[in-house]
Design an enzyme around this catalytic site. Sequence first.
Site, PDB file in Angstrom:
ATOM      1  N   CYS A  68       0.818  -1.226   0.000  1.00  0.00           N
ATOM      2  CA  CYS A  68       0.000   0.000   0.000  1.00  0.00           C
ATOM      3  C   CYS A  68       0.849   1.273   0.000  1.00  0.00           C
ATOM      4  O   CYS A  68       0.303   2.382  -0.053  1.00  0.00           O
ATOM      5  CB  CYS A  68      -0.953  -0.008   1.182  1.00  0.00           C
ATOM      6  SG  CYS A  68      -2.147  -1.357   1.097  1.00  0.00           S
ATOM      7  N   HIS A 103      -3.224   7.179   1.800  1.00  0.00           N
ATOM      8  CA  HIS A 103      -3.656   5.855   1.348  1.00  0.00           C
ATOM      9  C   HIS A 103      -5.007   5.585   2.011  1.00  0.00           C
ATOM     10  O   HIS A 103      -5.169   5.764   3.212  1.00  0.00           O
ATOM     11  CB  HIS A 103      -2.633   4.803   1.753  1.00  0.00           C
ATOM     12  CG  HIS A 103      -3.180   3.408   1.783  1.00  0.00           C
ATOM     13  ND1 HIS A 103      -3.855   2.862   0.711  1.00  0.00           N
ATOM     14  CD2 HIS A 103      -3.179   2.452   2.750  1.00  0.00           C
ATOM     15  CE1 HIS A 103      -4.241   1.634   1.024  1.00  0.00           C
ATOM     16  NE2 HIS A 103      -3.852   1.364   2.258  1.00  0.00           N
ATOM     17  N   ASN A 139     -10.869  -0.047  -0.210  1.00  0.00           N
ATOM     18  CA  ASN A 139      -9.417   0.092  -0.125  1.00  0.00           C
ATOM     19  C   ASN A 139      -8.817  -0.518  -1.383  1.00  0.00           C
ATOM     20  O   ASN A 139      -8.845  -1.736  -1.550  1.00  0.00           O
ATOM     21  CB  ASN A 139      -8.933  -0.625   1.143  1.00  0.00           C
ATOM     22  CG  ASN A 139      -7.426  -0.598   1.307  1.00  0.00           C
ATOM     23  OD1 ASN A 139      -6.697  -0.338   0.357  1.00  0.00           O
ATOM     24  ND2 ASN A 139      -6.958  -0.888   2.502  1.00  0.00           N
TER      25      ASN A 139
END
Lengths: 336, 79
Positions: free
Chosen positions: A112, A259, A291
């Site tokens: 990520c 993020h 996500n």
Amino acid sequence: MKAFITGTGKFLPERSVSNEEIAERLGLQPEQIFKSSGIRSRRWAEAGTTTSSLAAEALRSALEDARLAAEDVDYLLFGTMTPDRFIPGSSPSVQRALGLREIPCLDIRATCCNALYALQVGKALVTSGAARRVAVCLAEIQSAWLDLSPQSGTISMLFGDGASSFIVSDEAQTGALEILDVHLATDGAYVDDLGIRCPGTEFGAKGAGQEGAGPADYFARMNGQSVILQASRKIVAACQSVLTRNSLTPADVRWMVPHQANANLLAQVARGLRFPTDRDGVVTVLEDTGNTSSASMGIALDTLRRQERVRAEDYLLLPAFGAGFTWGAGLCRATA
Amino acid sequence: MALPQGVIDFLNESARSNGAEQPGASDDLFQMGVLDSFALVDFVTVLEQETGISVPDGDVNPANFQSIEQIERYVESRR
């Protein structure tokens, strides 16, 4: 020499999957998913879609935004955890799809934090003179790797598919973002708290159930408590570090573009930083995208830029945390 | 050693806002609903400010902060 983000793009699969659609299979209530994550729906690609095809669409959009042609790109970086193939990386597929020249193509596997690693590498390539226009692709098709059973409900509820892209260039243009700094760190002690174990040499490479690996080793696993506890503190520390060394404070930052992991985590980070909450400065898109891991920061950045809310001299703070654990924060400033 | 009043106040306020009883010395703060993963992060910040200790990231896990007695022992070990 300076480096700038001169164009951004994103691409999301058409199919939107609501909490209501998956909650029962995951052993959860739709509202429970929203309360614990801030997510109401996510996009899932149709079976057979490749990650590189999403990335290619996002890059087309970023090139158009930067007013560049495919032949102007002289380096390609591609961050993903869900590549088209085990070998080679997925960047050659993007190079082919867009007809880029015979340039270096490098895959990044920093989960990520891929956007931050790409930002740091892209800046280094440009400021060293090794490249002038670096194309960055960030894409995931995670839906294919999710265990849609109650056993993995609290992790499978989070993830969506999507792609983003940005261009790092040595030339500023209207609306460009100067990349000022990127702080990154890693602690491998947490390597098993988030990720997918197989295929790989540690747990077996041949197939489920062989060489000690079980079916669960091929699905995403997460120690949620560990992720929350470590992410909350490490992201705040990374933001403070990158701000302090640039003689700034959270009050100087206009936009936080994180993020998009979990809405509760983003709120915790903003609280930990004492980031001003009275001016809608935390950019969030995860309510409708979920996500999207590597792609999420770029999707949020592109969304913000296309809303034309960024003003000259605005500072943008870009924090991230991912499997490894690895974490960090980037700092940009809008040009005139 | 007793925890500073600011630490106890944080736990009591967290209990109140979560509809839990005020915790006793040996009560499990997580089972009672006084702390969860997100609240623990805020709690550790308060603990560091009030006691002057530094809690390494690797120590931020529920095992070290399960009860007031355990927290007292942890603080003592970090002095």
